[in-house]
Design an enzyme around this catalytic site. Structure first.
Site, PDB file in Angstrom:
ATOM      1  N   HIS A 298       0.930 -12.025   0.601  1.00 32.72           N
ATOM      2  CA  HIS A 298       0.840 -10.717  -0.051  1.00 32.72           C
ATOM      3  C   HIS A 298      -0.494 -10.434  -0.696  1.00 32.72           C
ATOM      4  O   HIS A 298      -0.701  -9.350  -1.251  1.00 32.72           O
ATOM      5  CB  HIS A 298       1.918 -10.581  -1.122  1.00 32.72           C
ATOM      6  N   LYS A 483       0.645   1.590 -11.471  1.00 34.27           N
ATOM      7  CA  LYS A 483       0.639   0.297 -10.788  1.00 34.27           C
ATOM      8  C   LYS A 483       0.223  -0.738 -11.820  1.00 34.27           C
ATOM      9  O   LYS A 483      -0.234  -0.368 -12.893  1.00 34.27           O
ATOM     10  CB  LYS A 483      -0.374   0.316  -9.642  1.00 34.27           C
ATOM     11  N   ARG A 484       0.373  -2.011 -11.525  1.00 32.55           N
ATOM     12  CA  ARG A 484      -0.090  -3.030 -12.473  1.00 32.55           C
ATOM     13  C   ARG A 484      -1.563  -2.813 -12.806  1.00 32.55           C
ATOM     14  O   ARG A 484      -2.316  -2.302 -11.986  1.00 32.55           O
ATOM     15  CB  ARG A 484       0.090  -4.448 -11.869  1.00 32.55           C
ATOM     16  N   LYS A 489      -7.744  -2.973  -8.853  1.00 33.50           N
ATOM     17  CA  LYS A 489      -7.119  -1.653  -8.659  1.00 33.50           C
ATOM     18  C   LYS A 489      -7.962  -0.540  -9.279  1.00 33.50           C
ATOM     19  O   LYS A 489      -7.706   0.639  -9.061  1.00 33.50           O
ATOM     20  CB  LYS A 489      -5.699  -1.650  -9.227  1.00 33.50           C
ATOM     21  N   THR A 591       2.546  -0.251  -2.214  1.00 33.78           N
ATOM     22  CA  THR A 591       3.777   0.458  -1.857  1.00 33.78           C
ATOM     23  C   THR A 591       3.920   1.708  -2.723  1.00 33.78           C
ATOM     24  O   THR A 591       4.594   2.658  -2.322  1.00 33.78           O
ATOM     25  CB  THR A 591       5.031  -0.424  -2.045  1.00 33.78           C
ATOM     26  N   LYS A 595       5.470   5.522  -1.796  1.00 38.94           N
ATOM     27  CA  LYS A 595       6.474   6.279  -2.553  1.00 38.94           C
ATOM     28  C   LYS A 595       5.934   7.660  -2.887  1.00 38.94           C
ATOM     29  O   LYS A 595       6.650   8.665  -2.800  1.00 38.94           O
ATOM     30  CB  LYS A 595       6.804   5.547  -3.866  1.00 38.94           C
TER      31      LYS A 595
HETATM   32  C1  LIG Z   1       6.181   0.392  -6.445  1.00 43.51           C
HETATM   33  C2  LIG Z   1       5.942  -0.217  -7.756  1.00 43.51           C
HETATM   34  C3  LIG Z   1       4.830  -1.024  -7.968  1.00 43.51           C
HETATM   35  C4  LIG Z   1       3.797  -1.282  -6.913  1.00 43.51           C
HETATM   36  O1  LIG Z   1       2.783  -0.297  -7.004  1.00 43.51           O
HETATM   37  P1  LIG Z   1       1.402  -0.452  -6.205  1.00 43.51           P
HETATM   38  O2  LIG Z   1       0.749   0.857  -6.429  1.00 43.51           O
HETATM   39  O3  LIG Z   1       1.748  -0.687  -4.784  1.00 43.51           O
HETATM   40  O4  LIG Z   1       0.679  -1.576  -6.821  1.00 43.51           O
HETATM   41  C5  LIG Z   1       4.638  -1.565  -9.226  1.00 43.51           C
HETATM   42  N1  LIG Z   1       5.507  -1.340 -10.222  1.00 43.51           N
HETATM   43  C6  LIG Z   1       6.589  -0.548 -10.050  1.00 43.51           C
HETATM   44  C7  LIG Z   1       7.491  -0.320 -11.203  1.00 43.51           C
HETATM   45  C8  LIG Z   1       6.851   0.028  -8.820  1.00 43.51           C
HETATM   46  O5  LIG Z   1       7.941   0.786  -8.657  1.00 43.51           O
END
Ligand SMILES: *Cc1c(COP(=O)(O)O)cnc(C)c1O
Length: 745
Positions: A298, A483-484, A489, A591, A595
């Site tokens: 990953h 995101k984290r 990032k 991901t 979304k």
């Molecule tokens: C989908 C999701 C992530 C992943 O987000 P990325 O932008 O792909 O890093 C992280 N935290 C939560 C709560 C999510 O739903």
């Protein structure tokens, strides 16, 4: 499952004099009874997902949706005077960190809904990922006591299936908690809780305890071995009961999928059981393991590719250390016999420099190794695992990540789901690819979609006002980076871009600027100092702008507290623009980008991870790609000097100066440290992630969005095209690929 009976039970639930928590447990239990009444025949072959993280989010609505009773249950309880939305206060099951854990949850959802036998194994943490609050703009972490108020009615403790896991210095009882995952098949997420002594209980107390001390490292090793050994142990025992100790058919009955390197001890435990307990010769045990295991990588970040000190493993798991050493000798002999050059053998080694390279164990033993987006898999083949790839090219393949449309569309955006129902009937709910046939140029369709987006933005604003006490600007563009928090990032780059826009607004250079709200959500790992500094910086920028009467009607920054799955379910449908600005080559897939796309946000992003595949499908012209490509980044290696760079880029210099010139109070030198990360060789290179290099291109992309947004028809068209071309990013597609190409289930 008997739907009529469930509806009847729900109708008979008396709401008087009950607390919300009591009702929650009663309704959940009624649903659980139905789920468990389902008689399943054991499949001939089953896949098991091994993951230390499952970011399930709230189970209640998802399960009622899966049972097909959500709408009716809402009505039944509304008639009794109880609003089911009260359960939006139920804690998330946040037994995970971010993308990797959420992916595991999406995959379980898709597999059950498609009828694939995929079960999960993991750890039932006493405390989930910490809860985040801001005090004076800084992150404060609080323990996530997720069971305290609402309990956990969606799992069942299986006391009688508890088993021992042995370390050199302690015996731990692994007690399974089973969480059914309901769909066409009813699969199980089995999470083990560590019991037996106060020492043992520590093993399943926290997700990712700090591992900067030896004690911390030992605890991590214990966690990883604990659940892997419990899982492999019970599955192997079951096989022996059914087929005896020959193991000839083991790989036909099950397949073990390793989600990153955290469960790689499962390989060693499997070899230990076969050779030591069941007396299978080592070579034959390796052959069986090679047919049983699969590995998904990953990330290429070194900190996530675990390497455990030989000494530490030896100390608490001497037999496991012995097995891994033997595996190294065995593999090296095989590589040599096959004529691998010495240099490649070193790179593939299981043991090197006194450390076990867990990723190399996984790559060696697994029949299939996959990356999670096209570009990421390419990097695995060409860089990270290039030696193994040359040695065995057929082992490697790509499966681009996906997200479940049940949570990320049906549940979080009922309005958009109805929009599809009205135009397509209900078939798209089974086969998401049907949404592609929506006519994105039709005026009535565009108007309807635009209305939905406006409604979701209104709902988001109301939610943020309730949670944070902040009123969002109405009629503004909502841009989300959720995101984290991680340097790669590049939330820091967005922060600097916002300052650039702020200065330009104040200077009167942006006369036609459409009001814009930047929404951030992110947790920083407790020990990640620089990530916390970036949160502070963004909160200070938010404050600066909010207090500046010249711009505060045009620009706003809101950093929400405690971003989690439930918060994501509000922010994602309510956003116009998705920020995906990682340094090219660093975001394996992402991901969150999927979304947001699914909910009709356009992407402002770099050519990284799944962004590339998103714009391939939604059209580059419908998104805003900017910044250096992987090739450009590679070519910059050794040539990029940020100190020189700002000398020729005063528009960059002007915003980085704010970190040190007193624009913000910085008593503790936290912002100075951010400046140091950009300009000094504080770790291997100044501005390691090319924040300054890509900054002005990001500003340009944001201003382009701002200009185009004014043409409401054009912009809404782009959004709708993104939404209707998102079917590829369904985890149903990903799971089908895993099932067919990797698991053979
Ligand atoms: C989908 C999701 C992530 C992943 O987000 P990325 O932008 O792909 O890093 C992280 N935290 C939560 C709560 C999510 O739903």
């Amino acid at each position: 499952m008997n739907r009529e009976r469930l509806i009847k039970t729900l109708q008979n639930i008396d709401v008087t004099d009950k607390t919300a928590a009591e009702l929650y447990r009663e309704i959940s239990s009624a649903c659980m009874d139905e789920i468990l009444s389902e008689k399943q025949k054991a499949p001939a072959r089953c896949a098991y997902y091994f993951s230390v993280e499952y970011l399930m989010g709230r189970m209640f609505f998802n399960n009622l949706l899966a049972l097909g009773v959500l709408d009716e249950a809402r009505e039944i309880f509304a008639a009794k005077g109880f609003d089911l939305n009260t359960f939006e206060d139920v804690e998330d099951a946040a037994l995970g960190n971010g993308g990797l854990g959420r992916l595991a949850a999406c995959y379980l959802d898709s597999a059950a809904n498609l009828g694939y036998p995929l079960n999960g194994y993991g750890i039932r943490y006493r405390y989930g990922l910490f809860r985040q609050k801001f005090v004076g703009g800084e992150q404060v972490e609080e323990a996530d006591d997720w069971l305290k108020i609402w309990g956990d009615p969606w799992s069942i403790r299986k006391e009688r299936e508890a088993r021992e896991v042995r370390f050199a210095d302690m015996v731990v009882i692994a007690v399974p908690y089973d969480m059914p995952v309901y769909g066409k098949s009813v699969n199980v997420l089995r999470l083990f809780q560590a019991e037996g002594s106060p020492e043992a209980e520590k093993i399943s107390e926290y997700l990712y305890p700090a591992d900067d001390t030896e004690e911390g490292k030992l605890l991590r090793i214990r966690q990883e071995y604990f659940f892997s050994a419990a899982a492999v142990g019970e599955r192997t025992e079951r096989y022996v009961r059914e087929y005896g100790t020959d193991f000839g058919k083991f790989a036909e009955s099950c397949v073990f999928q390793l989600n990153d390197t955290h469960a790689v001890f499962a390989v060693a435990e499997f070899l230990r059981l076969l050779t030591k307990v069941y007396k299978v010769p080592f070579g034959r045990a390796v052959t069986i393991a090679k047919k049983t295991f699969r590995y998904t990588n990953h990330t290429i970040l070194p900190e996530a590719l675990e390497r455990w000190d030989e000494e530490l493993v030896e100390k608490i798991l001497p037999e496991i250390a012995g097995i891994l050493k033997r595996l190294q000798i065995y593999a090296a002999a095989a590589w040599k016999a096959e004529g691998c050059p010495r240099e490649e053998i070193v790179r593939m080694s299981i043991l090197g420099g006194g450390k076990f390279a867990m990723a190399n164990v996984a790559v060696y033993v697994s029949e299939r190794v996959n990356g999670v987006a096209e570009i990421h898999t390419k990097i695995l083949k060409e860089r990270l695992f290039s030696a193994a790839y040359r040695h065995d090219p057929d082992k490697f393949l790509n499966v681009t990540n996906g997200v479940t449309q049940r949570r990320w569309l049906l549940l979080c955006n009922e309005e958009l789901a109805r929009f599809y129902d009205e135009r397509l009937g209900s078939g798209w709910r089974e086969d998401l690819s049907l949404i592609r046939s929506i006519d994105c140029d039709d005026a009535e369709t565009l108007a309807a979609f635009s209305k939905i987006k406006a409604e979701k933005k209104r709902q988001l604003a109301a939610y943020i006002e309730k949670k944070e006490g902040i009123k969002l600007l109405p009629d503004a563009i909502y841009i989300a980076q959720v995101k984290r928090l991680h340097e790669y990032k590049r939330q820091l780059m967005t922060a600097l871009a916002i300052l650039r826009i702020y200065f330009d607004l104040k200077a009167g250079k942006l006369p036609d600027f459409t009001p814009t709200v930047f929404i951030f959500g992110a947790k920083a790992a407790g020990s990640y100092k620089r990530a916390k500094e970036i949160i502070l910086f963004l909160n200070k920028i938010a404050e600066l702008i909010a207090n500046d009467g010249e711009v505060n009607g045009k620009l706003q920054v809101v950093f929400v507290q405690n971003y989690d799955v439930s918060y994501a379910e509000k922010i994602i449908p309510g956003s116009d623009v998705s920020l995906q600005v990682s340094t090219a080559g660093f975001e394996a897939s992402g991901t969150g980008n999927m979304k947001l796309m699914m909910n009709g946000a356009v992407t402002v992003g770099t050519m990284d991870g799944a962004n590339i595949e998103i714009v391939e499908r939604a059209g580059r012209e419908n998104n805003y790609i900017f910044g250096a490509s992987v090739e450009e980044i590679n070519a910059l290696e050794g040539k990029y000097d940020p100190v020189k760079f700002v000398k020729t880029h005063p528009r960059v210099r002007e915003v980085t100066d704010t970190l040190t010139d007193g624009t913000f109070s910085d008593a503790d030198g936290k912002l100075k440290d951010l400046a140091a990360s950009l300009f000094e060789e504080t770790y291997n290179r100044a501005d390691h992630y090319y924040v300054l290099y890509d900054l002005l291109p990001l500003v340009d992309a944001l201003l382009k969005v701002n200009g185009e947004y004014r043409d409401r028809t054009l912009f809404t068209g782009k959004q709708l095209k993104n939404a209707t071309r998102s079917a590829f990013f369904s985890s149903d597609r990903a799971i089908k690929t895993y099932a067919e190409k990797i698991w053979g289930i």
